[in-house]
Design a protein around this motif. Structure first.
Motif, PDB file in Angstrom:
ATOM      1  N   GLU A  76       0.829  -1.250  -0.124  1.00  0.00           N
ATOM      2  CA  GLU A  76      -0.134   0.079  -0.047  1.00  0.00           C
ATOM      3  C   GLU A  76       0.838   1.485   0.118  1.00  0.00           C
ATOM      4  O   GLU A  76       0.565   2.225  -0.860  1.00  0.00           O
ATOM      5  N   ALA A  77       2.078   1.240   0.832  1.00  0.00           N
ATOM      6  CA  ALA A  77       2.768   2.651   0.839  1.00  0.00           C
ATOM      7  C   ALA A  77       3.555   2.508  -0.491  1.00  0.00           C
ATOM      8  O   ALA A  77       3.653   3.693  -0.950  1.00  0.00           O
ATOM      9  N   GLY A  78       3.832   1.375  -1.304  1.00  0.00           N
ATOM     10  CA  GLY A  78       4.622   1.688  -2.514  1.00  0.00           C
ATOM     11  C   GLY A  78       3.523   2.119  -3.790  1.00  0.00           C
ATOM     12  O   GLY A  78       3.909   2.793  -4.438  1.00  0.00           O
ATOM     13  N   CYS A  79       2.112   1.886  -3.416  1.00  0.00           N
ATOM     14  CA  CYS A  79       1.342   2.378  -4.510  1.00  0.00           C
ATOM     15  C   CYS A  79       0.956   3.687  -4.434  1.00  0.00           C
ATOM     16  O   CYS A  79       0.663   4.297  -5.505  1.00  0.00           O
ATOM     17  N   ARG A  86      -9.108   2.076  -2.112  1.00  0.00           N
ATOM     18  CA  ARG A  86      -8.252   1.640  -0.869  1.00  0.00           C
ATOM     19  C   ARG A  86      -8.395   0.085  -0.659  1.00  0.00           C
ATOM     20  O   ARG A  86      -7.723  -0.594  -0.318  1.00  0.00           O
ATOM     21  N   SER A  87      -9.824  -0.164  -0.857  1.00  0.00           N
ATOM     22  CA  SER A  87     -10.458  -1.647  -0.493  1.00  0.00           C
ATOM     23  C   SER A  87      -9.707  -2.481  -1.696  1.00  0.00           C
ATOM     24  O   SER A  87      -8.947  -3.701  -1.217  1.00  0.00           O
ATOM     25  N   VAL A  88      -9.602  -2.051  -2.901  1.00  0.00           N
ATOM     26  CA  VAL A  88      -9.138  -3.162  -3.966  1.00  0.00           C
ATOM     27  C   VAL A  88      -7.626  -2.904  -3.868  1.00  0.00           C
ATOM     28  O   VAL A  88      -6.903  -4.188  -3.829  1.00  0.00           O
ATOM     29  N   MET A  89      -6.904  -1.879  -3.299  1.00  0.00           N
ATOM     30  CA  MET A  89      -5.640  -1.887  -3.113  1.00  0.00           C
ATOM     31  C   MET A  89      -5.096  -2.939  -2.096  1.00  0.00           C
ATOM     32  O   MET A  89      -4.151  -3.679  -2.028  1.00  0.00           O
ATOM     33  N   VAL A 115      -2.685 -10.265  -1.924  1.00  0.00           N
ATOM     34  CA  VAL A 115      -1.947 -11.322  -2.893  1.00  0.00           C
ATOM     35  C   VAL A 115      -0.603 -10.981  -3.064  1.00  0.00           C
ATOM     36  O   VAL A 115       0.155 -12.162  -3.016  1.00  0.00           O
ATOM     37  N   ALA A 116      -0.027  -9.949  -2.900  1.00  0.00           N
ATOM     38  CA  ALA A 116       1.501  -9.590  -2.897  1.00  0.00           C
ATOM     39  C   ALA A 116       2.163 -10.283  -1.559  1.00  0.00           C
ATOM     40  O   ALA A 116       3.027 -11.111  -1.758  1.00  0.00           O
ATOM     41  N   ALA A 117       1.670 -10.210  -0.457  1.00  0.00           N
ATOM     42  CA  ALA A 117       1.852 -10.861   0.875  1.00  0.00           C
ATOM     43  C   ALA A 117       1.908 -12.183   0.571  1.00  0.00           C
ATOM     44  O   ALA A 117       2.926 -12.943   1.113  1.00  0.00           O
ATOM     45  N   ASN A 143       2.021  -4.881  -7.951  1.00  0.00           N
ATOM     46  CA  ASN A 143       1.946  -3.564  -8.681  1.00  0.00           C
ATOM     47  C   ASN A 143       1.687  -3.396  -9.990  1.00  0.00           C
ATOM     48  O   ASN A 143       0.890  -2.385 -10.310  1.00  0.00           O
ATOM     49  N   PHE A 144       2.243  -3.916 -10.894  1.00  0.00           N
ATOM     50  CA  PHE A 144       1.996  -3.904 -12.172  1.00  0.00           C
ATOM     51  C   PHE A 144       0.794  -4.317 -12.428  1.00  0.00           C
ATOM     52  O   PHE A 144       0.032  -3.332 -13.377  1.00  0.00           O
TER      53      PHE A 144
END
Length: 58
Positions: free
Chosen positions: A5-8, A20-23, A29-31, A54-55
């Motif tokens: 989230e911080a990177g997005c 924010r919910s989608v993020m 998924v990333a974790a 992120n992509f």
């Protein structure tokens, strides 16, 4: 998830609750991908799941 989230979002960026919910879901998924690489389930380098997610997010 917080790292994703911080990177997005740049600091101070306002987002709607829906974005924010989608993020957060993409962060999950990333974790999961990062944990799979740590436990050698996937042959990915550290950070690869975050970069790929992120992509897809953008």
């Amino acid at each position: 998830m917080d790292r994703f989230e911080a990177g997005c979002l740049p600091n101070g960026t306002a987002t709607s609750g829906q974005v924010r919910s989608v993020m957060r879901r993409f962060g999950l998924v990333a974790a999961t991908g990062e944990m799979a690489s740590v436990y050698k389930i996937l042959p990915w380098l550290s950070g690869e799941a975050i970069r790929a997610t992120n992509f897809c997010f953008y």
